[in-house]
Design a protein around this motif. Sequence first.
Motif, PDB file in Angstrom:
ATOM      1  N   ILE A 320      25.787  43.258  46.553  1.00 24.86           N
ATOM      2  CA  ILE A 320      27.128  42.854  46.105  1.00 24.86           C
ATOM      3  C   ILE A 320      27.024  41.640  45.181  1.00 24.86           C
ATOM      4  O   ILE A 320      26.418  40.629  45.548  1.00 24.86           O
ATOM      5  CB  ILE A 320      28.024  42.500  47.306  1.00 24.86           C
ATOM      6  CG1 ILE A 320      28.190  43.714  48.233  1.00 24.86           C
ATOM      7  CG2 ILE A 320      29.390  41.997  46.833  1.00 24.86           C
ATOM      8  CD1 ILE A 320      28.807  43.379  49.583  1.00 24.86           C
ATOM      9  N   THR A 321      27.602  41.765  44.001  1.00 19.08           N
ATOM     10  CA  THR A 321      27.789  40.619  43.116  1.00 19.08           C
ATOM     11  C   THR A 321      29.281  40.360  43.003  1.00 19.08           C
ATOM     12  O   THR A 321      30.042  41.245  42.617  1.00 19.08           O
ATOM     13  CB  THR A 321      27.223  40.897  41.708  1.00 19.08           C
ATOM     14  OG1 THR A 321      25.863  41.303  41.806  1.00 19.08           O
ATOM     15  CG2 THR A 321      27.308  39.643  40.851  1.00 19.08           C
ATOM     16  N   PHE A 383      28.548  30.539  35.523  1.00 20.67           N
ATOM     17  CA  PHE A 383      29.486  31.121  36.488  1.00 20.67           C
ATOM     18  C   PHE A 383      29.362  32.638  36.473  1.00 20.67           C
ATOM     19  O   PHE A 383      29.566  33.286  35.449  1.00 20.67           O
ATOM     20  CB  PHE A 383      30.913  30.694  36.146  1.00 20.67           C
ATOM     21  CG  PHE A 383      31.941  31.204  37.116  1.00 20.67           C
ATOM     22  CD1 PHE A 383      31.733  31.103  38.479  1.00 20.67           C
ATOM     23  CD2 PHE A 383      33.125  31.775  36.673  1.00 20.67           C
ATOM     24  CE1 PHE A 383      32.676  31.555  39.385  1.00 20.67           C
ATOM     25  CE2 PHE A 383      34.076  32.238  37.564  1.00 20.67           C
ATOM     26  CZ  PHE A 383      33.851  32.125  38.923  1.00 20.67           C
ATOM     27  N   LEU A 384      29.030  33.217  37.625  1.00 22.60           N
ATOM     28  CA  LEU A 384      28.858  34.659  37.767  1.00 22.60           C
ATOM     29  C   LEU A 384      30.184  35.276  38.207  1.00 22.60           C
ATOM     30  O   LEU A 384      30.632  35.080  39.333  1.00 22.60           O
ATOM     31  CB  LEU A 384      27.766  34.933  38.801  1.00 22.60           C
ATOM     32  CG  LEU A 384      27.137  36.321  38.829  1.00 22.60           C
ATOM     33  CD1 LEU A 384      26.467  36.649  37.500  1.00 22.60           C
ATOM     34  CD2 LEU A 384      26.121  36.410  39.958  1.00 22.60           C
ATOM     35  N   HIS A 385      30.819  36.035  37.302  1.00 20.43           N
ATOM     36  CA  HIS A 385      32.171  36.536  37.522  1.00 20.43           C
ATOM     37  C   HIS A 385      32.215  38.047  37.766  1.00 20.43           C
ATOM     38  O   HIS A 385      33.284  38.628  37.925  1.00 20.43           O
ATOM     39  CB  HIS A 385      33.034  36.180  36.300  1.00 20.43           C
ATOM     40  CG  HIS A 385      34.503  36.357  36.494  1.00 20.43           C
ATOM     41  ND1 HIS A 385      35.219  37.372  35.881  1.00 20.43           N
ATOM     42  CD2 HIS A 385      35.393  35.649  37.225  1.00 20.43           C
ATOM     43  CE1 HIS A 385      36.487  37.277  36.230  1.00 20.43           C
ATOM     44  NE2 HIS A 385      36.627  36.251  37.035  1.00 20.43           N
ATOM     45  N   SER A 386      31.066  38.713  37.829  1.00 23.65           N
ATOM     46  CA  SER A 386      31.002  40.171  37.988  1.00 23.65           C
ATOM     47  C   SER A 386      31.555  40.602  39.334  1.00 23.65           C
ATOM     48  O   SER A 386      31.441  39.887  40.340  1.00 23.65           O
ATOM     49  CB  SER A 386      29.562  40.659  37.871  1.00 23.65           C
ATOM     50  OG  SER A 386      28.986  40.306  36.646  1.00 23.65           O
ATOM     51  N   LYS A 387      32.145  41.821  39.357  1.00 26.60           N
ATOM     52  CA  LYS A 387      32.605  42.432  40.600  1.00 26.60           C
ATOM     53  C   LYS A 387      31.906  43.777  40.734  1.00 26.60           C
ATOM     54  O   LYS A 387      32.396  44.814  40.288  1.00 26.60           O
ATOM     55  CB  LYS A 387      34.125  42.630  40.589  1.00 26.60           C
ATOM     56  CG  LYS A 387      34.922  41.303  40.435  1.00 26.60           C
ATOM     57  CD  LYS A 387      35.302  41.047  39.029  1.00 26.60           C
ATOM     58  CE  LYS A 387      36.358  39.980  38.850  1.00 26.60           C
ATOM     59  NZ  LYS A 387      36.139  38.695  39.478  1.00 26.60           N
ATOM     60  N   ASN A 402      37.965  41.449  43.495  1.00 27.83           N
ATOM     61  CA  ASN A 402      37.117  40.557  44.269  1.00 27.83           C
ATOM     62  C   ASN A 402      37.120  40.980  45.730  1.00 27.83           C
ATOM     63  O   ASN A 402      37.910  41.828  46.145  1.00 27.83           O
ATOM     64  CB  ASN A 402      37.621  39.115  44.146  1.00 27.83           C
ATOM     65  CG  ASN A 402      37.512  38.590  42.728  1.00 27.83           C
ATOM     66  OD1 ASN A 402      36.444  38.620  42.138  1.00 27.83           O
ATOM     67  ND2 ASN A 402      38.624  38.107  42.186  1.00 27.83           N
ATOM     68  N   LEU A 403      36.257  40.340  46.520  1.00 29.09           N
ATOM     69  CA  LEU A 403      36.228  40.602  47.958  1.00 29.09           C
ATOM     70  C   LEU A 403      37.036  39.526  48.677  1.00 29.09           C
ATOM     71  O   LEU A 403      36.527  38.796  49.522  1.00 29.09           O
ATOM     72  CB  LEU A 403      34.785  40.630  48.459  1.00 29.09           C
ATOM     73  CG  LEU A 403      34.092  41.987  48.385  1.00 29.09           C
ATOM     74  CD1 LEU A 403      32.589  41.839  48.611  1.00 29.09           C
ATOM     75  CD2 LEU A 403      34.665  42.954  49.417  1.00 29.09           C
TER      76      LEU A 403
END
Length: 468
Positions: A320-321, A383-387, A402-403
């Motif tokens: 999960i990213t 900043f890592l913004h991937s979903k 997002n989670l």
Amino acid sequence: MLATILIIVYIIIGLIIVVSLLLNGVRPSKTLAWLLAIFTIPIGGVLLYLLLGRNRRKSKLFSLQRDLWERNYPPDGTDTVKISEYNKKISNLIYKTSKCPVTEHNKLTVLKDGRNTFESIFEALESAKEHIHLQYYIYEDGILAEKLLEIFERKVAENVTIRVLYDGIGSYSLSREYLNRLRKCNVEVAQFLPFRFGKFLSSLNYRNHRKIIVVDNKIGFIGGINISDKYLKGDPHLGKWHDTHLRIEGEAVDYLNGLFITDWYLASNKKVDTAPFQIKKTEKKETPMQIVPSGPDDDFAAIEQVYFSIMNNAKEYVYITNPYVIPNHAILQSMQTAALSGVDVRLLMSSSTDIKLVDWCVRSYYESYLKAGIKVYLYPDGFLHSKVMLCDDKIASIGTANLDNRSLQQNYEANAIVYDATLCKQMKTDFLQDCSKSIMLDDYQIFSNRPWTHKLIEGTAKLLSPIL
């Protein structure tokens, strides 16, 4: 006398809200929490409930027009494409909750970071012959906005219909001057649930977080990237923004277009004639996938259920990213259960987020992850913004959700679920490379001995997790 009357009125309002909570089938813990707020915080408790507590799944803000999904497919659309038994449960779940079937005439390209993504977007926009539909949560003035306007002016002159939809809160900084320039060149513009005092309580908490582009019903884009120069120039505090987007060519684009059209109708009260839109299939069957939308007025929290199901069905790994992992009880349980069962569960997140309160809330769950054997990686370079969610070289989820409770329960979101081993392996390689550059939290005992002041701040922030 006046004070007595006000108290009685307040109690009556509180009782009405209690009845509403009971009728709407809210969890007992949530009901008790709202009761506590209503009867211990004068005035503020009721306002908080009206702002954050109402169940939109029972009192629908907007009903999706299901015929937009079904007009090109038979009722048993999930049976028209053969997929593995492993993926069947997920595909059935998505179809029953959203009426989006599996499509297989699709060509997919994974796009990483802003520069690559916008080069592909601009190329697609330049190719438009009929229409451009563009929808974003954040649309900001800047280099990217100016480039889009330049393309729009040129395409409108070529008789291309352009519709731009932006969220009223996420794009609050978008200037009136820019919007006027859009309208002046005959771009149709609509704002999703604008920030207005009269509708403040009913709409502020329900945002459209989708990022969708559709060109001629032939090329579509979905993912985490917004229209913001942060993706080109970085952020003075967080550095470079990293993200993942997906370019789709083929019949799945029709479902992205259907999503845009329903959101457009809600925002503008204008119906779009769908008759001219024809599904553009690739010449051969390439990549099976589904679009899964989710919103606060759907009957089921579809994306939450998909995340939950993917983790519960995992046999080998779940990677999960996500920048905002603030799991509710069900999501946390599914992650922990998978890890304790021997599944390799990994979370890749930024070492810090763009909102300090959210940062502390995210950190408050690290101890729960480590105790269950979940591997936590903190990405230090920007900043890592991937979903993104990957599972067993069989399923990849790329989208906007997002989670956290906001994405899973309150926002309008959309993800692409891809059933393709080649794409999954490609993305897994990229994920592991990012992990190799990250700081791994792997010792529960060491982390659990962090300063008590950190634990106190995290615990305080965690109280707000239902609304973050």
